[in-house]
Design an enzyme around this catalytic site. Structure first.
Site, PDB file in Angstrom:
ATOM      1  N   TRP A   1      73.136  67.240 -33.858  1.00  0.00           N
ATOM      2  CA  TRP A   1      73.690  66.667 -35.024  1.00  0.00           C
ATOM      3  C   TRP A   1      73.133  67.233 -36.072  1.00  0.00           C
ATOM      4  O   TRP A   1      74.222  67.316 -37.119  1.00  0.00           O
ATOM      5  CB  TRP A   1      73.725  65.003 -34.944  1.00  0.00           C
ATOM      6  CG  TRP A   1      72.206  64.751 -35.474  1.00  0.00           C
ATOM      7  CD1 TRP A   1      71.130  64.571 -34.979  1.00  0.00           C
ATOM      8  CD2 TRP A   1      71.986  63.879 -36.791  1.00  0.00           C
ATOM      9  NE1 TRP A   1      70.010  64.032 -35.478  1.00  0.00           N
ATOM     10  CE2 TRP A   1      70.541  63.750 -36.490  1.00  0.00           C
ATOM     11  CE3 TRP A   1      72.646  63.528 -37.929  1.00  0.00           C
ATOM     12  CZ2 TRP A   1      69.965  62.922 -37.833  1.00  0.00           C
ATOM     13  CZ3 TRP A   1      72.156  62.803 -38.769  1.00  0.00           C
ATOM     14  CH2 TRP A   1      70.678  62.688 -38.984  1.00  0.00           C
ATOM     15  N   ASP A   2      72.118  67.995 -36.324  1.00  0.00           N
ATOM     16  CA  ASP A   2      71.560  68.699 -37.180  1.00  0.00           C
ATOM     17  C   ASP A   2      72.966  69.629 -37.823  1.00  0.00           C
ATOM     18  O   ASP A   2      73.117  69.651 -39.023  1.00  0.00           O
ATOM     19  CB  ASP A   2      70.394  69.324 -37.070  1.00  0.00           C
ATOM     20  CG  ASP A   2      69.373  69.063 -35.956  1.00  0.00           C
ATOM     21  OD1 ASP A   2      69.683  67.727 -35.388  1.00  0.00           O
ATOM     22  OD2 ASP A   2      68.346  69.277 -36.011  1.00  0.00           O
TER      23      ASP A   2
ATOM     24  N   GLN B   1      61.951  59.473 -40.469  1.00  0.00           N
ATOM     25  CA  GLN B   1      62.937  60.425 -41.347  1.00  0.00           C
ATOM     26  C   GLN B   1      64.090  59.388 -41.734  1.00  0.00           C
ATOM     27  O   GLN B   1      64.087  58.257 -41.529  1.00  0.00           O
ATOM     28  CB  GLN B   1      63.595  61.612 -40.434  1.00  0.00           C
ATOM     29  CG  GLN B   1      64.735  60.726 -39.430  1.00  0.00           C
ATOM     30  CD  GLN B   1      64.859  61.763 -38.480  1.00  0.00           C
ATOM     31  OE1 GLN B   1      64.223  61.822 -37.225  1.00  0.00           O
ATOM     32  NE2 GLN B   1      65.949  62.549 -38.532  1.00  0.00           N
TER      33      GLN B   1
ATOM     34  N   GLU C   1      63.594  57.928 -35.133  1.00  0.00           N
ATOM     35  CA  GLU C   1      63.183  57.881 -33.707  1.00  0.00           C
ATOM     36  C   GLU C   1      62.011  57.267 -33.690  1.00  0.00           C
ATOM     37  O   GLU C   1      61.653  57.007 -32.259  1.00  0.00           O
ATOM     38  CB  GLU C   1      63.265  59.179 -33.345  1.00  0.00           C
ATOM     39  CG  GLU C   1      64.479  59.861 -33.005  1.00  0.00           C
ATOM     40  CD  GLU C   1      64.559  61.048 -32.661  1.00  0.00           C
ATOM     41  OE1 GLU C   1      63.626  61.753 -32.611  1.00  0.00           O
ATOM     42  OE2 GLU C   1      65.733  61.706 -32.362  1.00  0.00           O
TER      43      GLU C   1
HETATM   44  C1  BGC Z   1      64.821  64.651 -34.900  1.00  0.00           C
HETATM   45  C2  BGC Z   1      66.355  64.505 -34.667  1.00  0.00           C
HETATM   46  C3  BGC Z   1      66.895  65.796 -34.754  1.00  0.00           C
HETATM   47  C4  BGC Z   1      66.005  66.761 -33.734  1.00  0.00           C
HETATM   48  C5  BGC Z   1      66.210  68.201 -33.646  1.00  0.00           C
HETATM   49  C6  BGC Z   1      64.099  65.036 -34.059  1.00  0.00           C
HETATM   50  O1  BGC Z   1      62.672  65.241 -34.321  1.00  0.00           O
HETATM   51  O2  BGC Z   1      64.361  63.136 -35.257  1.00  0.00           O
HETATM   52  O3  BGC Z   1      67.108  63.887 -35.784  1.00  0.00           O
HETATM   53  O4  BGC Z   1      68.259  65.981 -34.376  1.00  0.00           O
HETATM   54  O5  BGC Z   1      64.628  66.714 -34.104  1.00  0.00           O
HETATM   55  O6  BGC Z   1      65.967  69.021 -34.850  1.00  0.00           O
END
Ligand code: BGC
Length: 753
Positions: free
Chosen positions: A356-357, A588, A485
């Site tokens: 989703w980034d 985050q 997360e």
């Molecule tokens: C983040 C996610 C992100 C992923 C890839 C994870 O550490 O929490 O939001 O999509 O890294 O960058």
């Protein structure tokens, strides 16, 4: 602890050092990665290096479905975890001088110097061994995507003759450190040694999932002062050996050119090999200088458009340039089948190619710094994967479409339940990007023709995923993981609920505007979406005046990161997962991510209250976090915080803030430093299709400037003691500056507000 660990010198255009870091070698390799959007590699040494190293060369779009490995299988898990795989090691040589093998982990050397020149896209290394100075230049051509060139220059520094032997190889005996079952993913199909070099053709091994097998072929040819002695073919390797005598005080050159072709561009093995030969011939006619010049020209074009100049602070300057350099080395929008993987060509961690980034962090930058087709292609990439997104929803027993957290084809290939099943906010980012593109460019053709179909299926997903709470008389979404997360299976994550509500409304409004009868949406279905959107539960705390991250967040033991001893950080390397989950610490931006996306819907008081409540609990252990905080802090006039967060996003890898850059760079978050400058310090907004600025100048900068492409107008924005807007090309543009409307016909100069 989160302490800055900068192993390279501060320089506005270069990543350079006089040191070979033995202990931090993987970090040094990550930071000296290069790529050209088609292929790329870590800063591995070409010659043997027996110290700790992570060898990695990657080809965009080439991957392997590695069988999922979990403890307890849960229904809904994907069968495989797709991985960007380590491709052939084609930079490899063995080098000896007077019969002694060169291995910088063991061979005594002096005068080490390494430099990644971001302006030219060239990696250079120099050192002296046994009286010979060796210079190595390497680039992956951005002008000729299949071409990588390495040139060695040997300079005799003493009065003796030296015998130099180079054994140059392409090695297919490579592995992924993250392979689930220690499998190697390549088999050799064919190889040959010929007059002008040698080549090898490989294919990914069979897989039981019906996933396409990829062919990669690589061919090495040479230019220079050396004579070929022998050629050798082994099971997984072809090599050519060269020898030369280096006279006292003289110089010798050896150049290795590698062409890489794949079945992504050519239909079968025959065509892949034919192209290999043709392209090798094509570069044969050109000198090193010509090949390099074309490559440098293309970098110059990119910088002319995209460079952000920061005056008065080389540390900040180096950060933003490093980010733009690595981002464009990964993806410059030339190939619509590709996307932007979190590690690009710099490591293996994270597996997939698309998160989703892309929609949340990369689209806004490409909108302003590339042709509109590039962002449109990124959107189309998701449209083309709609069928797979529907499959993902079905896997969870749900209607509509669920876009994957991690993918290559659109099929989810991540396998941790708390993410695969629960981190469904990602679906909202897909819809937001459609809005963002349409609002920024004014081009509604994508929304009308393809986007609406995506929106409808995402809305169907949300309508099925919510439930009605009789108790509260509201629609709720339980059992989710928000962007944070560091908590899973929470109920009513404010960010997720807010996005779901917004998507439903945006879909309804767009359907009203553009009739798409073919989408077969019934009146009842639309009415139901409206009811859900109107009655979505959004947790709010009256006393604190904040949106609540999720139902029980305020029951936690709330404390600030500052209350922790620094030795606890980063939490993910020092605490048990259980302790992290129970804590209040936020990985985050979560609520703040929502406030950022819908910044026009909240008052300054609301923004301030939420920022002041959540930011102190945020550990920024996702690289995606600091940029959002920097943008909001700048808007709130918290200049110091905005600057601290800018440095953290811009220099995240250079300073190894999260102690994980050795695994590879954080490519998708590299847009963050640009966002922090453009949307943060300059406060560029485009709400309701109105371009606006309200810049501040951080006190440790003398000035900053950048270009943006807005609806066909190329505008240079410079912020010093005044704001200067300079129209470089295109139509006049109406801009709102500190709330006042101004037409930029040529140049406008305004005092900072
Ligand atoms: C983040 C996610 C992100 C992923 C890839 C994870 O550490 O929490 O939001 O999509 O890294 O960058």
């Amino acid at each position: 602890m989160n302490e800055k660990k900068n192993i390279f010198d501060i320089d506005p255009w270069k990543i350079k050092t006089n040191q070979l870091y033995l202990k931090e070698h993987r970090l040094q390799e990550s930071l000296t990665s290069i790529g050209n959007g088609y292929m790329g590699m870590r800063g591995n040494f070409e010659e043997k290096y027996s110290g700790d190293s992570h060898q990695g060369t990657y080809i965009a779009g080439v991957w392997f479905p590695d069988k999922t490995r979990v403890g307890w299988w849960k229904n809904g898990y994907p069968d495989y975890f797709g991985k960007a795989i380590n491709a052939l090691n084609f930079i490899k040589i063995n080098l000896s001088i007077d019969g002694k093998e060169i291995d910088l982990a063991k061979t005594p050397f002096t005068n080490f110097y390494q430099e990644l020149d971001m302006k030219r896209g060239v990696l250079l290394r120099r050192f002296q061994v046994f009286g010979v100075e060796i210079k190595i230049e390497r680039f992956a051509s951005v002008d000729f995507k299949e071409l990588a060139v390495i040139k060695w220059t040997f300079q005799n520094k003493d009065k003796k003759h030296h015998c130099i032997e180079i054994n140059s190889s392409i090695d297919a005996n490579v592995e992924n450190e993250d392979s689930n079952y220690d499998e190697k993913f390549w088999q050799v199909l064919d190889k040959s040694s010929e007059k002008d070099g040698s080549w090898i053709e490989t294919q990914t091994i069979n897989n039981p999932f019906g996933v396409e097998q990829f062919i990669i072929a690589a061919r090495q040819s040479y230019v220079g002062d050396f004579s070929k002695t022998t050629q050798k073919q082994e099971d997984f390797q072809v090599s050519d050996t060269f020898i030369a005598t280096l006279e006292p005080e003289k110089t010798l050159c050896f150049e290795k050119r590698v062409i890489v072709t794949t079945s992504r561009d050519y239909k079968d093995s025959t065509e892949v090999k034919q192209a290999l030969e043709e392209l090798t011939d094509k570069v044969k006619k050109q000198t090193f200088e010509q090949l390099l010049f074309a490559h440098e020209q293309e970098w110059e074009n990119r910088w002319n458009l995209a460079d952000v100049v920061i005056e008065g602070n080389d540390e900040s300057q180096q950060g933003i340039r490093f980010n733009l350099f690595q981002l464009f080395s990964t993806y410059y929008g030339e190939d619509e089948r590709l996307n932007i993987g979190p590690k690009g060509f710099t490591g293996e961690k994270y597996g997939g190619a698309t998160y989703w980034d892309t929609e949340a962090y990369a689209v806004p930058l490409y909108l302003a710094l590339a042709k509109p087709e590039v962002s449109k292609n990124l959107l189309k990439y998701r449209y083309n994967q709609l069928a797979q997104a529907k499959h993902n929803a079905r896997q969870q027993g749900l209607k509509g479409a669920l876009y994957p957290m991690v993918t290559f084809t659109g099929v989810e290939c991540h396998n941790e339940w708390e993410i695969t099943f629960e981190e469904i906010h990602r679906n909202g980012a897909m819809a937001y990007a459609i809005y963002n593109y349409t609002n920024y460019t004014g081009d509604d053709s994508y929304l009308k023709n393809e986007g609406l179909e995506v929106l409808v299926e995402i809305s169907r997903f949300w309508a099925d995923r919510v439930h009605f709470s009789k108790n509260m008389g509201k629609y709720m979404i339980h059992g989710v993981t928000g962007p944070n997360e560091y908590e899973n299976n929470v109920n009513n994550n404010w960010y997720t609920n807010t996005l779901a509500k917004w998507v439903l409304q945006y879909t309804i409004d767009s359907l009203q505007k553009y009739l798409r009868e073919d989408l077969l949406i019934t009146k009842d279905e639309k009415n139901q979406w409206q009811v859900i959107a109107d009655n979505m539960y959004l947790p709010f705390d009256d006393k604190k005046g904040i949106f609540v991250q999720h139902d029980t967040f305020l029951d936690k033991e709330l404390m600030s990161v500052k209350d922790l001893d620094a030795s606890n950080l980063p939490l993910n390397q020092n605490w048990s997962w259980d302790k992290i989950l129970r804590s209040c610490f936020i990985k985050q931006a979560d609520v703040l991510q929502g406030i950022y996306l819908f910044g026009n819907d909240y008052t300054m008081e609301e923004k301030k209250a939420n920022f002041e409540f959540y930011e102190p609990m945020t550990v920024h252990e996702s690289s995606l976090s600091p940029s959002i905080h920097s943008i909001l802090a700048a808007e709130l006039g918290m200049e110091e915080k905005a600057f601290e967060m800018y440095e953290r996003t811009a220099r995240l890898d250079l300073d190894n803030y999260n102690n994980d850059t050795q695994d590879g760079l954080h490519i998708t978050s590299m847009t963050g430093s640009w966002l922090a400058i453009v949307q943060g310090f300059a406060q560029m907004k485009t709400w309701n299709e109105q371009l606006s600025f309200a810049p501040i100048l951080p006190k440790n900068w003398a000035a900053y400037s950048f270009n943006i492409n807005y609806r066909g107008t190329l505008l240079n924005v410079r912020v010093a003691d005044k704001l200067t807007l300079l129209k470089k090309s295109g139509k006049d543009v109406l801009v709102n500056i500190y709330g006042k409307k101004v037409v930029v016909k040529d140049k406008v100069e305004i005092n900072l507000g």
